[in-house]
Write a protein that holds these residues in place. Structure first.
Motif, PDB file in Angstrom:
ATOM      1  N   VAL A 190      12.590  44.448   6.110  1.00  0.00           N
ATOM      2  CA  VAL A 190      11.244  45.002   6.112  1.00  0.00           C
ATOM      3  C   VAL A 190      11.336  46.520   6.244  1.00  0.00           C
ATOM      4  N   VAL A 191      10.486  47.232   5.533  1.00  0.00           N
ATOM      5  CA  VAL A 191      10.467  48.694   5.575  1.00  0.00           C
ATOM      6  C   VAL A 191      10.118  49.175   6.984  1.00  0.00           C
ATOM      7  N   SER A 192      10.826  50.181   7.456  1.00  0.00           N
ATOM      8  CA  SER A 192      10.614  50.716   8.798  1.00  0.00           C
ATOM      9  C   SER A 192       9.185  51.235   8.963  1.00  0.00           C
ATOM     10  N   GLY A 193       8.594  50.959  10.135  1.00  0.00           N
ATOM     11  CA  GLY A 193       7.283  51.486  10.476  1.00  0.00           C
ATOM     12  C   GLY A 193       6.140  50.966   9.641  1.00  0.00           C
ATOM     13  N   SER A 194       6.311  49.779   9.029  1.00  0.00           N
ATOM     14  CA  SER A 194       5.302  49.296   8.084  1.00  0.00           C
ATOM     15  C   SER A 194       4.412  48.188   8.626  1.00  0.00           C
ATOM     16  N   LEU A 195       4.698  47.661   9.829  1.00  0.00           N
ATOM     17  CA  LEU A 195       3.984  46.491  10.326  1.00  0.00           C
ATOM     18  C   LEU A 195       3.000  46.837  11.443  1.00  0.00           C
ATOM     19  N   ASP A 196       1.922  46.057  11.492  1.00  0.00           N
ATOM     20  CA  ASP A 196       0.943  46.169  12.574  1.00  0.00           C
ATOM     21  C   ASP A 196       1.220  45.183  13.689  1.00  0.00           C
ATOM     22  N   ARG A 197       1.811  44.031  13.353  1.00  0.00           N
ATOM     23  CA  ARG A 197       2.095  42.994  14.326  1.00  0.00           C
ATOM     24  C   ARG A 197       3.427  42.317  14.001  1.00  0.00           C
ATOM     25  N   VAL A 198       4.165  41.983  15.060  1.00  0.00           N
ATOM     26  CA  VAL A 198       5.336  41.113  14.957  1.00  0.00           C
ATOM     27  C   VAL A 198       5.144  39.981  15.953  1.00  0.00           C
ATOM     28  N   LEU A 199       5.313  38.751  15.494  1.00  0.00           N
ATOM     29  CA  LEU A 199       5.262  37.579  16.362  1.00  0.00           C
ATOM     30  C   LEU A 199       6.683  37.090  16.610  1.00  0.00           C
ATOM     31  N   CYS A 200       6.988  36.757  17.863  1.00  0.00           N
ATOM     32  CA  CYS A 200       8.257  36.123  18.204  1.00  0.00           C
ATOM     33  C   CYS A 200       7.929  34.999  19.171  1.00  0.00           C
ATOM     34  N   LEU A 201       7.837  33.792  18.652  1.00  0.00           N
ATOM     35  CA  LEU A 201       7.296  32.648  19.383  1.00  0.00           C
ATOM     36  C   LEU A 201       8.404  31.634  19.631  1.00  0.00           C
ATOM     37  N   PHE A 202       8.807  31.498  20.886  1.00  0.00           N
ATOM     38  CA  PHE A 202       9.917  30.618  21.266  1.00  0.00           C
ATOM     39  C   PHE A 202      11.175  30.978  20.471  1.00  0.00           C
ATOM     40  N   GLY A 203      11.349  32.257  20.176  1.00  0.00           N
ATOM     41  CA  GLY A 203      12.429  32.669  19.288  1.00  0.00           C
ATOM     42  C   GLY A 203      13.476  33.524  19.968  1.00  0.00           C
ATOM     43  N   PRO A 211      14.303  37.308  20.311  1.00  0.00           N
ATOM     44  CA  PRO A 211      13.837  38.678  20.074  1.00  0.00           C
ATOM     45  C   PRO A 211      14.993  39.656  19.902  1.00  0.00           C
ATOM     46  N   VAL A 212      14.848  40.518  18.918  1.00  0.00           N
ATOM     47  CA  VAL A 212      15.788  41.622  18.711  1.00  0.00           C
ATOM     48  C   VAL A 212      14.936  42.891  18.781  1.00  0.00           C
ATOM     49  N   TYR A 213      14.783  43.419  19.984  1.00  0.00           N
ATOM     50  CA  TYR A 213      13.796  44.468  20.218  1.00  0.00           C
ATOM     51  C   TYR A 213      14.032  45.744  19.414  1.00  0.00           C
ATOM     52  N   PRO A 214      15.277  46.198  19.218  1.00  0.00           N
ATOM     53  CA  PRO A 214      15.443  47.395  18.384  1.00  0.00           C
ATOM     54  C   PRO A 214      14.922  47.212  16.956  1.00  0.00           C
ATOM     55  N   GLU A 215      15.133  46.028  16.396  1.00  0.00           N
ATOM     56  CA  GLU A 215      14.624  45.763  15.053  1.00  0.00           C
ATOM     57  C   GLU A 215      13.100  45.655  15.053  1.00  0.00           C
ATOM     58  N   PHE A 216      12.540  45.009  16.076  1.00  0.00           N
ATOM     59  CA  PHE A 216      11.077  44.912  16.157  1.00  0.00           C
ATOM     60  C   PHE A 216      10.463  46.298  16.270  1.00  0.00           C
ATOM     61  N   ALA A 217      11.092  47.158  17.087  1.00  0.00           N
ATOM     62  CA  ALA A 217      10.584  48.528  17.238  1.00  0.00           C
ATOM     63  C   ALA A 217      10.693  49.301  15.929  1.00  0.00           C
ATOM     64  N   ARG A 218      11.753  49.056  15.189  1.00  0.00           N
ATOM     65  CA  ARG A 218      11.953  49.775  13.922  1.00  0.00           C
ATOM     66  C   ARG A 218      10.872  49.450  12.903  1.00  0.00           C
ATOM     67  N   VAL A 219      10.525  48.173  12.763  1.00  0.00           N
ATOM     68  CA  VAL A 219       9.607  47.783  11.684  1.00  0.00           C
ATOM     69  C   VAL A 219       8.140  47.967  12.061  1.00  0.00           C
ATOM     70  N   LEU A 220       7.828  48.076  13.363  1.00  0.00           N
ATOM     71  CA  LEU A 220       6.445  48.272  13.778  1.00  0.00           C
ATOM     72  C   LEU A 220       6.055  49.748  13.679  1.00  0.00           C
ATOM     73  N   ARG A 221       4.837  49.990  13.253  1.00  0.00           N
ATOM     74  CA  ARG A 221       4.305  51.352  13.298  1.00  0.00           C
ATOM     75  C   ARG A 221       3.981  51.708  14.752  1.00  0.00           C
ATOM     76  N   PRO A 222       3.918  53.006  15.094  1.00  0.00           N
ATOM     77  CA  PRO A 222       3.445  53.370  16.427  1.00  0.00           C
ATOM     78  C   PRO A 222       2.046  52.795  16.673  1.00  0.00           C
ATOM     79  N   GLY A 223       1.869  52.136  17.799  1.00  0.00           N
ATOM     80  CA  GLY A 223       0.613  51.458  18.083  1.00  0.00           C
ATOM     81  C   GLY A 223       0.584  50.011  17.635  1.00  0.00           C
ATOM     82  N   GLY A 224       1.555  49.601  16.823  1.00  0.00           N
ATOM     83  CA  GLY A 224       1.664  48.199  16.450  1.00  0.00           C
ATOM     84  C   GLY A 224       2.098  47.372  17.639  1.00  0.00           C
ATOM     85  N   ARG A 225       1.897  46.060  17.560  1.00  0.00           N
ATOM     86  CA  ARG A 225       2.156  45.211  18.721  1.00  0.00           C
ATOM     87  C   ARG A 225       3.131  44.072  18.429  1.00  0.00           C
ATOM     88  N   LEU A 226       3.917  43.786  19.450  1.00  0.00           N
ATOM     89  CA  LEU A 226       4.787  42.615  19.476  1.00  0.00           C
ATOM     90  C   LEU A 226       4.119  41.551  20.333  1.00  0.00           C
TER      91      LEU A 226
END
Length: 284
Positions: A153-166, A168-183
């Motif tokens: 996924v392109v860096s900084g392109s997402l508004d939301r990331v879901l990780c449900l019973f999964g 989590p790889v927080y550095p990757e989640f932080a990379r793909v979320l835009r500032p203000g986006g939520r995990l």
């Protein structure tokens, strides 16, 4: 809500954006990934696989689909949908990744909400059987075989990331979320499925899997406990529940046999839902 195409995939080999061309996704460096006839694309390079057929098996995915479609976890789905849409504004679309989507139950629940902004949904799982099941059930999201450790996924392109019973790889989640986006993360609580665990294990561990510290690059927005009782009547839903959890492989044969002999089971569902907001680069 309307569901729009997901357009910010990235090449798993070099990280640059992919573009859709006919029945393939391509990058400017010439890498090409064919879209399967069922509608998903395989973006897990063979050199990054740890086994020939990683992730949940075909049987586990079928069990999860039967169990979830019976509505047993509807309160969890409702809480996830509410948390996902919280804080959104009228933008089009809201870009959301389910990282470790399984057969896509929670994405389908999110996509079924009436009204509001448009959604651009991506379901990703390391199991091809999970992604295949999701694609067959709902063609509106995009479906990708991939890994949380290297999100295509392109860096900084997402508004939301879901990780449900999964996983989590927080550095990757932080990379793909835009500032203000939520995990949005859901983890098992101390009492989750305790009654089942007491049957299949000689001793039940009591520690909780709740996230005690805020991941780096995020700030905690909210924490919510979702707890309710569940009654399973008949051997099939009990078997499906066991088959869709890691307990199937952790339990001894004796423990699995005790579960298989049950005709009914009353359970406690105890999960914790966390909402974390991606901080701006200046705060990192």
């Amino acid at each position: 809500m309307s569901v729009e195409p997901f357009e910010t995939l990235a090449c798993p080999l070099d990280g640059i954006p992919l573009y859709r061309e006919g029945k393939s996704w391509r990058c400017e460096n010439g890498h090409s990934f064919d879209i399967a006839r069922q509608g998903y694309v395989h973006l897990l390079p063979v050199q990054k696989k740890r086994s020939k057929d990683p992730g949940d098996s075909k049987a586990m995915i079928a069990a999860r689909q039967r169990f979830l479609e019976s509505g047993f976890y509807q309160p969890i789905a409702d809480a996830v949908t509410k948390a996902t849409l919280d804080g959104t504004v009228e933008q089009s679309p809201i870009r959301c990744l389910d990282a470790g989507c399984g057969e896509g139950y929670y994405l389908r629940q999110l996509g079924s909400v009436a009204g509001g902004s448009a959604l651009s949904l991506l379901g990703l799982d390391i199991s091809k059987w999970a992604v295949l099941s999701g694609a067959r059930q709902d063609c509106r999201p995009s479906w990708v075989v991939g890994s949380n450790a290297n999100l295509p996924v392109v860096s900084g392109s997402l508004d939301r990331v879901l990780c449900l019973f999964g996983f989590p790889v927080y550095p990757e989640f932080a990379r793909v979320l835009r500032p203000g986006g939520r995990l949005i993360q859901v983890d098992a609580g101390q009492d989750h499925l305790r009654e089942l665990r007491e049957i299949i294990y000689p001793e039940v561990r009591t520690e909780s899997k709740k996230v005690s510290e805020t991941p780096e690059g995020f700030r905690r927005v909210a924490t919510e406990d979702v707890r309710f009782s569940l009654h399973l009547a008949g051997a099939e839903p009990i078997a499906d529940l066991l088959a869709m959890t890691p307990h199937l492989y952790r339990a001894s044969q004796e423990g699995r046999d005790r579960a298989a002999a049950l005709e009914s089971l009353s359970l406690t569902v105890d999960v914790c839902l966390h909402s974390f907001e991606r901080e701006s680069e200046a705060s990192d």
